[in-house]
Design an enzyme around this catalytic site. Structure first.
Site, PDB file in Angstrom:
ATOM      1  N   HIS A 165       0.833  -1.216   0.000  1.00 11.51           N
ATOM      2  CA  HIS A 165       0.000   0.000   0.000  1.00 11.51           C
ATOM      3  C   HIS A 165       0.866   1.265   0.000  1.00 11.51           C
ATOM      4  O   HIS A 165       0.432   2.309   0.493  1.00 11.51           O
ATOM      5  CB  HIS A 165      -0.951   0.024   1.196  1.00 11.51           C
ATOM      6  CG  HIS A 165      -1.686  -1.265   1.406  1.00 11.51           C
ATOM      7  ND1 HIS A 165      -2.871  -1.556   0.775  1.00 11.51           N
ATOM      8  CD2 HIS A 165      -1.378  -2.362   2.159  1.00 11.51           C
ATOM      9  CE1 HIS A 165      -3.275  -2.773   1.154  1.00 11.51           C
ATOM     10  NE2 HIS A 165      -2.373  -3.280   1.976  1.00 11.51           N
ATOM     11  N   SER A 286      15.824  21.421 -15.782  1.00 16.57           N
ATOM     12  CA  SER A 286      14.636  22.234 -16.021  1.00 16.57           C
ATOM     13  C   SER A 286      15.082  23.552 -16.644  1.00 16.57           C
ATOM     14  O   SER A 286      16.134  24.085 -16.285  1.00 16.57           O
ATOM     15  CB  SER A 286      13.919  22.488 -14.701  1.00 16.57           C
ATOM     16  OG  SER A 286      13.138  23.670 -14.799  1.00 16.57           O
TER      17      SER A 286
END
Ligand code: ARG
Length: 468
Positions: A165, A286
């Site tokens: 999970h 970036s």
């Protein structure tokens, strides 16, 4: 009679019954030459095998055969060299090659299509292409598995939290995690081997749909082209495209496995996880944020799974409404096949190259692996091994976790008295439960105990070597 009277009204190779040219827009819509030119090697190999068989059977002369084989060989060399002129009005790769062959060798070229149809021809070409793609994909999968095994060896000591999970669950070895992917890619390799076997059946001899009227020898054509057998039903042979589905479904599952691995890499390289770093050669920056180092390669490996899945769905949808036998719908099989092959091959190559350049932060992995009470199962198992029913042990340790959370403490801060308050069966040796003990305790086949992982890694390596 003037020479103009002898010219057919249509310039098409199939134009005999036509009294005019097709509309230019139809030519454009109908043509597949822009993409199926990629099958030229397969097409020429199939035509040469067919021509040789026709001559062996006395259906064409040896002189015609030689003219065909020489003409096709020259055409192949010209296409290799980029000097062959492809024409849209000649529709597809089969007609482009046949038209030029006929221009050059005359009647011999016009005899090549005896006992053959473009329907069994294109199915043959596409099967040859798919067979080679299966081999190449399986070979690259073996390379990826080898990279995973090598990384598992280099990082044999590295520990990370195991998750369920996406919550920290129990400590595991990074190598164990990597070998889980190796297992998936092993099954993928098997799927491409199976796809190859089903693709490797010769359609030639099926003709347009019902078989041909000449005394052909299909077995010898199969042998020359390396097919394992000849198709059993002519209708099926010209219309079936399951072999494309087989490739694309193996490719889609491989792409999904690559996507899952890529997702792990993206998570591991985030500041939140911080378990791994990418080499500069396999990351990008970036244009606005100077500090960024982005995992674009992994993100594309994840993102490209979408098109490989999409291609599979396209093939299924293309097939679903077609009556027997061949329909032109099937011309739509090629672009998605080519795209699946190209996408899976480059993704396998780049992920395989990236893996050995990754580095791992062992300290951070060990710290994270025991944080958040990840040893709770081991402490419950400790009680159960002292005879406490497991459910009772689970409850006692759960209460201990709740107490630690209330008091802002971890298991390491607990004294024997604290443990005894939670359950009287605790003894001093509970204090020896730590990360390494937890790993070593999972000493079952398939478990994360270091000795088991080493054995599993070497078994994987041996299996890979047996595959050659
Ligand atoms: N270009 C066609 C294809 O890709 C070749 C077969 C055409 N056959 C026909 N009967 N029109 O399927």
């Amino acid at each position: 009679m003037t020479s103009e009277d002898t010219q057919p009204a249509s310039s098409k190779l199939w134009g005999g019954r036509f009294s005019g040219e097709t509309d230019a827009l139809v030519d454009q819509f109908n043509a597949s030459i822009d993409f199926d030119r990629r099958l030229y090697r397969e097409d020429i190999a199939g035509s040469i095998a067919h021509a040789r068989m026709l001559a062996r059977r006395g259906i064409i002369s040896e002189g015609d055969r030689d003219a065909i084989v020489e003409g096709l060989t020259r055409i192949r060399e010209e296409i290799d060299a980029g000097t062959f002129e492809f024409r849209l009005d000649r529709e597809d790769i089969h007609l482009n090659i046949e038209a030029v062959l006929t221009e050059r060798v005359g009647d011999a070229g016009r005899r090549l299509h005896t006992g053959r149809s473009r329907n069994d021809q294109v199915a043959t070409d596409t099967r040859l292409f798919t067979r080679a793609a299966c081999d190449e994909t399986a070979a690259l999968l073996r390379g990826l598995r080898s990279a995973l095994i090598d990384l598992a060896e280099r990082e044999a000591e590295t520990v990370i939290p195991g998750y369920t999970h996406l919550q920290r669950a129990q400590p595991i070895l990074l190598a164990h995690h990597l070998l889980a992917y190796e297992a998936m890619f092993t099954r993928d390799t098997e799927r491409f081997i199976q796809a190859r076997a089903r693709a490797n059946v010769l359609p030639l001899g099926a003709g347009a749909l019902a078989g041909v009227t000449y005394p052909i020898d299909r077995e010898s054509v199969a042998e020359e082209l390396g097919f394992d057998s000849v198709s059993e039903n002519s209708l099926d042979a010209v219309s079936d495209r399951d072999f494309i589905f087989d490739y694309q479904s193996a490719a889609a599952l491989t792409a999904v496995h690559l996507s899952r691995l890529a997702e792990e890499i993206i998570l591991w390289c985030s500041a939140e996880f911080g378990f791994a770093r990418l080499d500069d050669r396999y990351s990008t920056g970036s244009s606005i944020m100077p500090q960024k180092k982005n995992p674009d390669v992994a993100e594309l490996a994840r993102g490209k799974s979408a098109r490989v899945i999409g291609n599979l769905v396209q093939t299924l949808t293309m097939l679903k409404g077609q009556p027997l036998a061949y329909n032109k719908d099937n011309q739509e099989d090629k672009e998605s096949l080519f795209d699946s092959v190209d996408t899976i091959l480059i993704t396998l190559r780049v992920v395989t190259a990236m893996l050995p350049t990754m580095t791992f932060d062992g300290e951070r992995g060990r710290t994270a692996a025991v944080a958040n009470f990840a040893l709770a199962t081991d402490i419950a198992d400790y009680l159960a091994k002292k005879g406490v029913p497991f459910r009772e042990a689970h409850e006692a340790v759960g209460a201990l976790v709740a107490r630690c959370e209330r008091e802002g403490r971890t298991f390491e801060d607990l004294t024997l008295e604290d443990y005894r308050e939670a359950h009287p069966a605790f003894d001093r040796d509970v204090l020896a439960i730590d990360l390494d003990a937890a790993l070593a305790a999972r000493d079952v086949p398939g478990g994360t105990a270091p000795a088991r992982v080493t054995d599993a890694r070497e078994a994987a390596r041996a299996r890979l070597q047996r595959e050659g």
